[in-house]
Design a protein around this motif. Sequence first.
Motif, mmCIF file in Angstrom:
data_model
loop_
_atom_site.group_PDB
_atom_site.id
_atom_site.type_symbol
_atom_site.label_atom_id
_atom_site.label_comp_id
_atom_site.label_asym_id
_atom_site.label_seq_id
_atom_site.Cartn_x
_atom_site.Cartn_y
_atom_site.Cartn_z
ATOM 1 N N GLU A 39 -2.819 11.574 1.141
ATOM 2 C CA GLU A 39 -3.906 11.247 0.225
ATOM 3 C C GLU A 39 -3.557 11.630 -1.206
ATOM 4 O OE1 GLU A 39 -7.812 12.424 1.459
ATOM 5 O OE2 GLU A 39 -7.454 11.876 3.549
ATOM 6 N N MET A 40 -2.762 12.665 -1.363
ATOM 7 C CA MET A 40 -2.293 13.019 -2.709
ATOM 8 C C MET A 40 -1.368 11.926 -3.242
ATOM 9 S SD MET A 40 -1.665 17.118 -2.386
ATOM 10 C CE MET A 40 -1.330 17.262 -4.137
ATOM 11 N N ILE A 41 -0.454 11.465 -2.398
ATOM 12 C CA ILE A 41 0.461 10.387 -2.810
ATOM 13 C C ILE A 41 -0.322 9.120 -3.131
ATOM 14 C CG2 ILE A 41 2.308 8.858 -2.002
ATOM 15 C CD1 ILE A 41 3.301 11.211 -0.264
ATOM 16 N N ASN A 42 -1.287 8.785 -2.290
ATOM 17 C CA ASN A 42 -2.012 7.522 -2.436
ATOM 18 C C ASN A 42 -3.130 7.565 -3.476
ATOM 19 O OD1 ASN A 42 -0.539 5.916 -0.614
ATOM 20 N ND2 ASN A 42 -1.549 6.893 1.124
ATOM 21 N N TYR A 43 -3.302 8.698 -4.123
ATOM 22 C CA TYR A 43 -4.257 8.769 -5.231
ATOM 23 C C TYR A 43 -3.783 7.914 -6.407
ATOM 24 C CZ TYR A 43 -7.110 10.802 -8.982
ATOM 25 O OH TYR A 43 -7.976 10.978 -10.036
ATOM 26 N N PHE A 44 -2.475 7.773 -6.534
ATOM 27 C CA PHE A 44 -1.884 7.112 -7.700
ATOM 28 C C PHE A 44 -1.577 5.640 -7.432
ATOM 29 C CE2 PHE A 44 -0.910 11.610 -7.883
ATOM 30 C CZ PHE A 44 -1.321 11.931 -9.162
ATOM 31 N N ASP A 45 -1.629 4.847 -8.502
ATOM 32 C CA ASP A 45 -1.205 3.449 -8.441
ATOM 33 C C ASP A 45 0.319 3.388 -8.511
ATOM 34 O OD1 ASP A 45 -3.790 2.424 -8.336
ATOM 35 O OD2 ASP A 45 -3.976 2.418 -10.521
ATOM 36 N N TYR A 46 0.889 2.367 -7.872
ATOM 37 C CA TYR A 46 2.334 2.164 -7.906
ATOM 38 C C TYR A 46 2.625 0.744 -8.374
ATOM 39 C CZ TYR A 46 2.611 6.630 -5.522
ATOM 40 O OH TYR A 46 2.494 7.965 -5.223
ATOM 41 N N VAL B 73 5.237 -5.794 1.563
ATOM 42 C CA VAL B 73 5.895 -4.577 2.055
ATOM 43 C C VAL B 73 7.086 -4.281 1.150
ATOM 44 C CG1 VAL B 73 6.991 -3.449 4.024
ATOM 45 C CG2 VAL B 73 5.222 -5.196 4.410
ATOM 46 N N ILE B 74 7.141 -3.059 0.620
ATOM 47 C CA ILE B 74 8.216 -2.646 -0.290
ATOM 48 C C ILE B 74 8.888 -1.413 0.305
ATOM 49 C CG2 ILE B 74 8.748 -1.767 -2.603
ATOM 50 C CD1 ILE B 74 5.512 -3.626 -2.077
ATOM 51 N N THR B 75 10.226 -1.393 0.359
ATOM 52 C CA THR B 75 10.939 -0.250 0.925
ATOM 53 C C THR B 75 12.046 0.210 -0.021
ATOM 54 O OG1 THR B 75 12.388 -1.748 2.168
ATOM 55 C CG2 THR B 75 10.491 -0.836 3.337
ATOM 56 N N GLU B 76 12.403 1.492 0.091
ATOM 57 C CA GLU B 76 13.461 2.076 -0.725
ATOM 58 C C GLU B 76 13.949 3.327 -0.005
ATOM 59 O OE1 GLU B 76 14.111 2.981 -5.517
ATOM 60 O OE2 GLU B 76 12.115 2.568 -4.703
ATOM 61 N N ILE B 77 15.237 3.659 -0.176
ATOM 62 C CA ILE B 77 15.795 4.855 0.460
ATOM 63 C C ILE B 77 16.812 5.503 -0.468
ATOM 64 C CG2 ILE B 77 17.502 3.445 1.705
ATOM 65 C CD1 ILE B 77 17.474 5.609 3.897
ATOM 66 N N SER B 78 16.780 6.834 -0.485
ATOM 67 C CA SER B 78 17.752 7.598 -1.268
ATOM 68 C C SER B 78 17.799 9.021 -0.709
ATOM 69 C CB SER B 78 17.374 7.602 -2.750
ATOM 70 O OG SER B 78 18.384 8.217 -3.527
ATOM 71 N N THR B 79 18.364 9.928 -1.477
ATOM 72 C CA THR B 79 18.465 11.330 -1.072
ATOM 73 C C THR B 79 17.108 12.016 -1.186
ATOM 74 O OG1 THR B 79 20.722 11.382 -1.922
ATOM 75 C CG2 THR B 79 19.663 13.508 -1.530
ATOM 76 N N ALA B 80 16.787 12.886 -0.221
ATOM 77 C CA ALA B 80 15.565 13.677 -0.313
ATOM 78 C C ALA B 80 15.742 14.726 -1.407
ATOM 79 C CB ALA B 80 15.272 14.354 1.022
ATOM 80 N N PRO B 81 14.891 14.756 -2.422
ATOM 81 C CA PRO B 81 15.087 15.662 -3.564
ATOM 82 C C PRO B 81 15.167 17.135 -3.166
ATOM 83 C CG PRO B 81 13.404 14.024 -4.059
ATOM 84 C CD PRO B 81 13.715 13.885 -2.604
ATOM 85 N N ILE C 136 8.066 3.751 1.938
ATOM 86 C CA ILE C 136 7.461 2.499 2.409
ATOM 87 C C ILE C 136 6.178 2.269 1.610
ATOM 88 C CG2 ILE C 136 6.484 1.238 4.367
ATOM 89 C CD1 ILE C 136 8.100 3.122 6.204
ATOM 90 N N GLY C 137 6.095 1.121 0.934
ATOM 91 C CA GLY C 137 4.903 0.816 0.149
ATOM 92 C C GLY C 137 4.243 -0.474 0.594
ATOM 93 N N LEU C 138 2.927 -0.503 0.573
ATOM 94 C CA LEU C 138 2.148 -1.719 0.830
ATOM 95 C C LEU C 138 1.333 -2.024 -0.418
ATOM 96 C CD1 LEU C 138 0.672 -1.082 4.411
ATOM 97 C CD2 LEU C 138 2.887 -2.049 3.802
ATOM 98 N N GLN C 139 1.357 -3.249 -0.856
ATOM 99 C CA GLN C 139 0.570 -3.684 -2.009
ATOM 100 C C GLN C 139 -0.435 -4.728 -1.575
ATOM 101 O OE1 GLN C 139 0.450 -2.959 -5.622
ATOM 102 N NE2 GLN C 139 -1.420 -4.077 -5.078
#
Length: 520
Positions: free
Chosen positions: A100-107, A120-128, A138-141
């Motif tokens: 819910e903290m992540i989804n508070y913001f617009d992307y 459906v939008i996806t992306e992968i990289s190193t975990a900070p 994974i993003g849904l718009q």
Amino acid sequence: MKRFIVSFYVIIIVMWMFSCETRQGSATLELSRDSAELEEQQTPSNTEEYDAITENKFQDALKNPLSTFSIDVDAASYSNVRRFINNGQRPPKDAVRIEEMINYFDYDYDQPKGDDPFAVITEISTAPWNAKHKLVHIGLQGKKIATDNLPPSNLVFLIDVSGSMDEPNKLPLLKTSFKMLVEQLREEDHVAIVVYAGAAGLVLEPTSGANKKAIIEALDDLEAGGSTAGGAGIQLAYDIAKKHFKAGGNNRVILATDGDFNIGESSNASMELLIEEKRKNGVFLTVLGFGMGNYKDSKMETLSDKGNGNYAYIDNITEARKVLVNEFGGTLFTIAKDVKLQVEFNPAKVKAYRLIGYENRMLKSEDFNNDKEDAGELGSGHTVTALYEIIPVGVESEFYKIDDLKYQTTQVNPSANTSIELLTIKLRYKKPDEDVSKLIVHPLVDDNIPLANTTDNFRWSASVASFGMLLRESEYVNDFAYGKVIQMAQGAKGDDTEGHRIEFINMVKAFGSTASADGH
């Protein structure tokens, strides 16, 4: 004889003095007790309630290749956490729902181009927070529908006017918030107002959005007092919504309360059954939470989850504007219901995985294809984001060590070894007025993009997730301190036209300095 008489009087005087001291001590003790009781009466006790959250652990991709969960568009946890921090308090761990903290913001996701109501939008990289691990985004718009093209609304404002709402950040803020919503209504929209305290009652018959004056006057007349017959209020509100049901329209009850139900259908289980029964009539639910001290977050979340709805916590007028004006369509107009995700991990590439957040949205594997199983709703223009932390095959991690099985083995499909796919995302959703789901399949390939080259979407969601992990004192966050959260967030702030992201950065700065001073 004289000596005896003198001694006698001395004894009498000593006994009298001792008696006085004893009475004085008793009086002092009584005064102390009275003061303590008075202080206890004057200092309101904190009776806020939150459902317990057990952080998701790493799962073996070979033995448990499927991860299934319901989407969550709610953002109540973020504004509630902000309220605690702004008041100089550390939020309770169970108040921190990272998704819910992540989804508070617009992307900044692309709008869907096909027939499906979301992309459906996806992306992968190193975990900070762990350079040996990967992070999957994974993003849904949701498709944004212009206000003029939205279906007509049949709304019932269900307002708690019990005694517990008689505080500045409750009923007065609630009235102001609803007035802002009323200003967004059109002539074809209709609003009824139901209130509940000791009993429930209809204070405004369904009224056109063109008659804003009548609706606002009805709101202005509301006063707080009495106990809280929440169950009766919900029953009456749904009855009104059903009676004036608009076929093909937006039929919705908007419940505004601090969640402190204490008469009638008050238990979570009873409320859950009542709401589950009512949603069958095609009436959706929005829950707006207000106040502090006796706030019942667990009850509010249960109601919204079971009522085909969403849940927001309004701590100030700015948040009211965000939820009821800026995100008007996403808050009130559903474009897809019962949205579920199921991720299948390729065990030839993934050793273990864990979903960050969504602990109370997890589903069984078989629930994914069961159209009777309830899941989350997506509103017009809404975005949903989920993150998975992954341990690649061949990587030794202190967070996942498990012995090989002695009596059995699990064979990997030979094609998995040659596949370039890391995982496959499957989604199911239903149209708001239908009961049969549609399937979307989306594979993901690891392109080995460095963290610095990822999108703002990726790095912003990771910074918010890491802050949530710090608040929850997660074992997985390692030494990723508040300063690193701020640094990553500042580099991913983007346009931030509404100022929500800079507010987050400033909040982390303020809390981080306090937490460091306290040794947390």
